[in-house]
Write an enzyme that holds these catalytic residues in place. Structure first.
Site, PDB file in Angstrom:
ATOM      1  N   LYS A 210       0.836  -1.198   0.000  1.00  0.00           N
ATOM      2  CA  LYS A 210       0.000   0.000   0.000  1.00  0.00           C
ATOM      3  C   LYS A 210       0.869   1.246   0.000  1.00  0.00           C
ATOM      4  O   LYS A 210       1.948   1.278   0.595  1.00  0.00           O
ATOM      5  CB  LYS A 210      -0.926   0.001   1.220  1.00  0.00           C
ATOM      6  CG  LYS A 210      -1.898  -1.179   1.222  1.00  0.00           C
ATOM      7  CD  LYS A 210      -2.864  -1.106   2.379  1.00  0.00           C
ATOM      8  CE  LYS A 210      -3.818  -2.306   2.364  1.00  0.00           C
ATOM      9  NZ  LYS A 210      -4.801  -2.244   3.466  1.00  0.00           N
ATOM     10  N   ARG A 275     -16.253  -6.944   8.743  1.00  0.00           N
ATOM     11  CA  ARG A 275     -16.861  -5.772   8.130  1.00  0.00           C
ATOM     12  C   ARG A 275     -17.987  -6.187   7.200  1.00  0.00           C
ATOM     13  O   ARG A 275     -18.018  -7.316   6.694  1.00  0.00           O
ATOM     14  CB  ARG A 275     -15.822  -4.970   7.365  1.00  0.00           C
ATOM     15  CG  ARG A 275     -15.323  -5.637   6.091  1.00  0.00           C
ATOM     16  CD  ARG A 275     -14.200  -4.862   5.449  1.00  0.00           C
ATOM     17  NE  ARG A 275     -13.730  -5.477   4.206  1.00  0.00           N
ATOM     18  CZ  ARG A 275     -12.594  -5.170   3.598  1.00  0.00           C
ATOM     19  NH1 ARG A 275     -11.812  -4.245   4.126  1.00  0.00           N
ATOM     20  NH2 ARG A 275     -12.240  -5.766   2.480  1.00  0.00           N
ATOM     21  N   LYS A 292     -11.406 -10.753   7.643  1.00  0.00           N
ATOM     22  CA  LYS A 292      -9.978 -10.829   7.357  1.00  0.00           C
ATOM     23  C   LYS A 292      -9.290 -11.491   8.536  1.00  0.00           C
ATOM     24  O   LYS A 292      -9.506 -11.113   9.680  1.00  0.00           O
ATOM     25  CB  LYS A 292      -9.391  -9.438   7.126  1.00  0.00           C
ATOM     26  CG  LYS A 292      -9.706  -8.831   5.781  1.00  0.00           C
ATOM     27  CD  LYS A 292      -8.961  -7.513   5.608  1.00  0.00           C
ATOM     28  CE  LYS A 292      -9.142  -6.957   4.207  1.00  0.00           C
ATOM     29  NZ  LYS A 292      -8.376  -5.696   4.022  1.00  0.00           N
ATOM     30  N   LYS A 305      -8.732 -13.345   3.201  1.00  0.00           N
ATOM     31  CA  LYS A 305     -10.008 -12.638   3.312  1.00  0.00           C
ATOM     32  C   LYS A 305     -11.091 -13.545   2.754  1.00  0.00           C
ATOM     33  O   LYS A 305     -11.004 -14.004   1.624  1.00  0.00           O
ATOM     34  CB  LYS A 305      -9.976 -11.321   2.553  1.00  0.00           C
ATOM     35  CG  LYS A 305     -11.304 -10.555   2.615  1.00  0.00           C
ATOM     36  CD  LYS A 305     -11.210  -9.186   1.967  1.00  0.00           C
ATOM     37  CE  LYS A 305     -11.148  -9.288   0.471  1.00  0.00           C
ATOM     38  NZ  LYS A 305     -11.189  -7.952  -0.179  1.00  0.00           N
ATOM     39  N   ARG A 372     -13.245   4.038  -5.753  1.00  0.00           N
ATOM     40  CA  ARG A 372     -12.145   3.181  -6.198  1.00  0.00           C
ATOM     41  C   ARG A 372     -12.086   3.111  -7.724  1.00  0.00           C
ATOM     42  O   ARG A 372     -13.100   2.879  -8.390  1.00  0.00           O
ATOM     43  CB  ARG A 372     -12.286   1.781  -5.629  1.00  0.00           C
ATOM     44  CG  ARG A 372     -11.339   0.747  -6.230  1.00  0.00           C
ATOM     45  CD  ARG A 372     -11.284  -0.518  -5.412  1.00  0.00           C
ATOM     46  NE  ARG A 372     -10.586  -0.305  -4.155  1.00  0.00           N
ATOM     47  CZ  ARG A 372     -10.337  -1.264  -3.257  1.00  0.00           C
ATOM     48  NH1 ARG A 372     -10.727  -2.503  -3.490  1.00  0.00           N
ATOM     49  NH2 ARG A 372      -9.705  -0.984  -2.137  1.00  0.00           N
ATOM     50  N   GLU A 437      -3.156   0.568  -3.854  1.00  0.00           N
ATOM     51  CA  GLU A 437      -2.884  -0.816  -3.486  1.00  0.00           C
ATOM     52  C   GLU A 437      -2.415  -1.570  -4.720  1.00  0.00           C
ATOM     53  O   GLU A 437      -3.105  -1.582  -5.746  1.00  0.00           O
ATOM     54  CB  GLU A 437      -4.127  -1.490  -2.898  1.00  0.00           C
ATOM     55  CG  GLU A 437      -4.587  -0.910  -1.582  1.00  0.00           C
ATOM     56  CD  GLU A 437      -5.712  -1.712  -0.970  1.00  0.00           C
ATOM     57  OE1 GLU A 437      -5.774  -2.932  -1.248  1.00  0.00           O
ATOM     58  OE2 GLU A 437      -6.529  -1.146  -0.234  1.00  0.00           O
ATOM     59  N   LYS A 469      -7.446   1.125   6.709  1.00  0.00           N
ATOM     60  CA  LYS A 469      -8.508   2.128   6.852  1.00  0.00           C
ATOM     61  C   LYS A 469      -9.228   1.944   8.182  1.00  0.00           C
ATOM     62  O   LYS A 469      -9.597   2.933   8.841  1.00  0.00           O
ATOM     63  CB  LYS A 469      -9.489   2.013   5.689  1.00  0.00           C
ATOM     64  CG  LYS A 469      -8.847   2.167   4.308  1.00  0.00           C
ATOM     65  CD  LYS A 469      -9.885   1.991   3.215  1.00  0.00           C
ATOM     66  CE  LYS A 469      -9.262   2.100   1.820  1.00  0.00           C
ATOM     67  NZ  LYS A 469      -8.440   0.919   1.482  1.00  0.00           N
TER      68      LYS A 469
END
Length: 772
Positions: A210, A275, A292, A305, A372, A437, A469
């Protein structure tokens, strides 16, 4: 570099007569016509006529810039439309040719590619033109308010909204150019396949790195990437809409202790993040429930993930435990669109997530929103690049008595309407950078493509490994509940823009050179923050054809293209990390515990402060050698010239700590234990020498007794030192602290002590035997 110099050095030839007249506006500020100021400075007062004259000139400059931007944007749109027709005509001729007929020539494709490259350079130049003028307007307004005392900025904000030349969104142009360039690059045979490129998999593993990208570099970076990878469009038949890029995630945690936050921050084995994610607007019916899981390298497994889809209307019932996983996948089993094995895996995942949420009391705490732009070949996930812009973190909890999400799984007073102006400041954090990313699925030993290596080594990106994030949003939105901060928090106060370090960027075919319209003149001294901001912008704002950098390093050494900054003392890290005693943090923690523990920590902090003061006084009094100043390295000289390089050491706010990630493997425990056993072995050797001298001498003497005593004391000190070091290292390993695991002084002190003891023994024994 002051802004006037930056503006002159960044002028693009096509736009040279349309930039803001920064020097002219500054001259207007100096041309006040009022009476002399009463402060005795000799400057004239600013009058209403002066203000009217300045505002009129400012309006004219705004109209000039806005008109040029509108005209150029329309020109680019027309050029894209014309290129689209030409590309489709050539591709159709290629696809409809009969047997024996010749299709389009290679030269036609090369001409189309050059034309598209020129359009890409135009988009890049327009973005730089807009960015530089936007900065110029706000700088001159700031200078006006400071010099005249008249506050013009609120009124000028209204004028900017009426002529928002800076709000042009280039995403639609980027997507069209990407599609056309991909057609031309592949000579009419683009890679086809599932646009999801692996989206059907419940679990997938990638190697991800990242980076942060400054907003000034976002458009340029998109244009560079689209020349190598097409923009990933999931529904090519649908007209592009801005909300198609929106991605929103709701993160869960236990607000009492934030165990998921701490686990992800410390990267402990098995740390999870849970999430709920959806793509597009708030009316999207499909929500993905994701988990994750972090795996340490020594386990032989990779972090993974896993996710499954759920209808939005069923989310509340599922998270409360009212809807069981078996009922969720009952319809999928009847339809038979997925294999029984895949359904069983999703059902097991749903059961595990539901059990964790109910058992540990996880609730929605934080939302992340961003737009994105993904770059990837369809059906080929080996290289995937995503760029997240307008990243925003928003509170979802009800901890402070305010009802945000209530009993629902998400708050409903916001959608995808960035910048969410309706929210109070304490509910939102707008991240200042874009997040890049780079996800690679390469075979063992295979290197990533060269162009990717050039991108990540360029001035356009700033590497931030393991940025999250969820971690950043939680740390910023809950300042009173979070005590451990991620390592990148101090970097938020540092501008990440860097000078161009090697020849890399957007190229315009067969065009070179730049033009400046004014001679160099001495710039007046701006305020410190204004100078710093202008200097940080550095290079990179110039014409796309001026891709040659002033400073270059060999392209063969990609890692060497990053800026090497010296440190005053290599033994000390840039962050105040866990291995150092933090009085404020320890006292805050002890005060919350109370009792004798607080008084013990208070006494220890006072003793530490007294010892530190005494040591500093001793260092000041006792003469000591001074370090020789070395000449500046050629690389630093080329980067910074003779300017002073400031070194800043960051420390966390009172009551908090910056957590530096430390990877702890099982062999570290064994290494500490082996070192301890090694010290024990040498301590036993020294004790054996002492026992031999004391009990097996031919003629016991006081000298032999004292020599044996020295060796005995040395053995005891060695034992105590080894035990203390072992306890310190073991505790640091257990707590995953960034401690110094090397021993800088112990072995040297032991060797010196042994040498002195053996020497004394030799001297005294020689005197005893009357050899001297």
């Amino acid at each position: 570099m002051k802004f006037g110099e930056q503006l002159r050095s960044s002028i693009i030839r096509e736009y040279q007569w349309y930039y803001i007249d920064y020097n002219g506006l500054k001259a207007e500020l100096k041309a006040a016509t009022g009476p002399l100021a009463a402060d005795g400075s000799g400057h004239k007062q600013w009058t209403e006529d002066d203000e009217t004259r300045f505002v009129a000139k400012l309006e004219a400059e705004l109209e000039k810039v806005h008109t040029k931007q509108q005209v150029k944007a329309m020109e680019i749109s027309r050029r894209i439309a014309v290129s689209e027709r030409e590309v489709k005509e050539v591709v159709n001729r290629l696809n409809e040719r009969g047997p024996g007929e010749e299709g389009p020539s290679e030269e036609e494709f090369m001409l189309l590619e050059e034309d598209l490259s020129d359009i890409i350079a135009d988009v890049h130049d327009l973005a730089k033109f807009v960015q530089l003028n936007y900065t110029g307007f706000y700088k001159i307004i700031k200078k006006h308010d400071k010099m005249t005392g008249w506050h013009l900025r609120p009124a000028f904000d209204t004028r900017l909204k009426a002529k928002p030349f800076y709000k042009e969104n280039y995403d639609a142009s980027v997507i069209k150019l990407s599609k056309l360039y991909d057609l031309v690059r592949t000579r009419g045979n683009p890679v086809k396949g599932d646009s999801a490129a692996g989206g059907s998999q419940a679990s997938f593993i990638r190697q991800t790195t990242k980076y942060w990208v400054h907003p000034d570099n976002v458009t340029e970076l998109k244009l560079i990437i689209l020349k190598h990878l097409p923009v990933l469009v999931f529904n090519a038949s649908k007209e592009f809409e801005q909300q198609d890029q929106a991605i929103t995630s709701i993160y869960y945690d236990n607000p009492d202790g934030f165990p998921l936050y701490e686990g992800r921050l410390k990267k402990t084995e098995g740390a999870e993040a849970i999430r709920l994610r959806w793509y597009g607007g708030m009316k999207t019916e499909t929500v993905f429930v994701e988990r994750k899981t972090h795996r340490e390298d020594w386990t032989g497994e990779k972090s993974v993930k896993a996710r499954f889809s759920l209808k939005e209307k069923n989310v509340n019932a599922y998270m409360r435990g009212e809807l069981l996983p078996a009922a969720i996948f009952e319809k999928a089993r009847k339809e038979g669109k997925k294999s029984e094995k895949a359904i069983a895996e999703d059902e097991r995942l749903a059961a595990e997530i539901q059990y964790s949420v109910l058992k540990h009391g996880y609730k929605p705490v934080c939302r992340s929103f961003y737009n994105r732009t993904a770059f990837q070949l369809p059906a080929d996930a080996r290289v995937r690049i995503s760029l997240d812009t307008e990243l925003t973190m928003i509170r979802e909890d009800n901890l402070d008595g305010r009802i945000r999400s209530g009993d629902n799984w998400r708050r409903m007073d916001i959608g995808v309407d960035y910048p969410f102006s309706q929210l109070p400041p304490e509910d939102i954090v707008r991240f200042p950078y874009a997040v890049l990313e780079v996800k690679l699925q390469t075979q063992v030993g295979q290197e990533p493509p060269e162009w990717i290596r050039q991108v990540i080594a360029s001035h356009l990106v700033e590497a931030v490994p393991k940025f999250s994030k969820f971690i950043h949003g939680t740390a910023c939105l809950f300042p009173t509940r979070i005590k451990l901060l991620p390592y990148w928090m101090p970097q938020m106060d540092v501008d990440i823009r860097k000078p161009v370090t090697h020849d890399f960027g957007i190229r315009r075919p067969d065009i070179s050179g730049t033009t400046t319209t004014s001679d160099d003149e001495e710039e007046e001294l701006d305020s410190d923050d204004e100078e710093a901001e202008a200097a940080r912008r550095g290079a990179g704002n110039g014409e796309s054809s001026r891709h040659g950098a002033r400073l270059r390093v060999p392209a063969s050494d990609t890692e060497g293209q990053t800026v090497e900054l010296p440190t005053a003392n290599e033994d000390y890290p840039i962050y105040d990390s866990d291995e150092e005693y933090d009085e404020n943090y320890e006292l805050e923690e002890a005060r919350r515990v109370g009792g004798w523990h607080y008084y013990r920590v208070l006494l220890a902090s006072k003793a530490s402060a007294a010892a530190s003061g005494a040591w500093n006084a001793l260092k000041y009094v006792v003469p000591r050698p001074r370090a020789t100043e070395m000449p500046r390295a050629a690389r630093l000289q080329s980067l910074f010239g003779d300017q002073r390089i400031q070194h800043k050491r960051f420390s966390a706010p009172p009551g908090k700590k910056i957590y530096v990630p430390v990877r702890v493997e099982p062999k570290v425990y064994f290494a500490a234990e082996r070192t301890f056993l090694g010290w024990l072995e040498y301590s036993i050797y020294i004790g054996t020498i002492a026992t031999t001298l004391l009990n097996f001498g031919d003629h016991p003497t006081p000298t032999a007794f004292w020599i044996a005593g020295i060796f005995t004391l040395l053995a005891i000190c060695s034992l105590l030192y080894s035990v203390g070091i072992y306890f310190y290292r073991s505790r640091s390993i257990r707590n995953r602290k960034a401690a110094r695991y090397y021993d800088r002084w112990g072995p040297s002190a032991l060797c010196v002590a042994l040498f002195v003891a053996a020497g004394l023994n030799f001297v005294y024994e020689g005197r005893e035997r009357k050899y001297w």
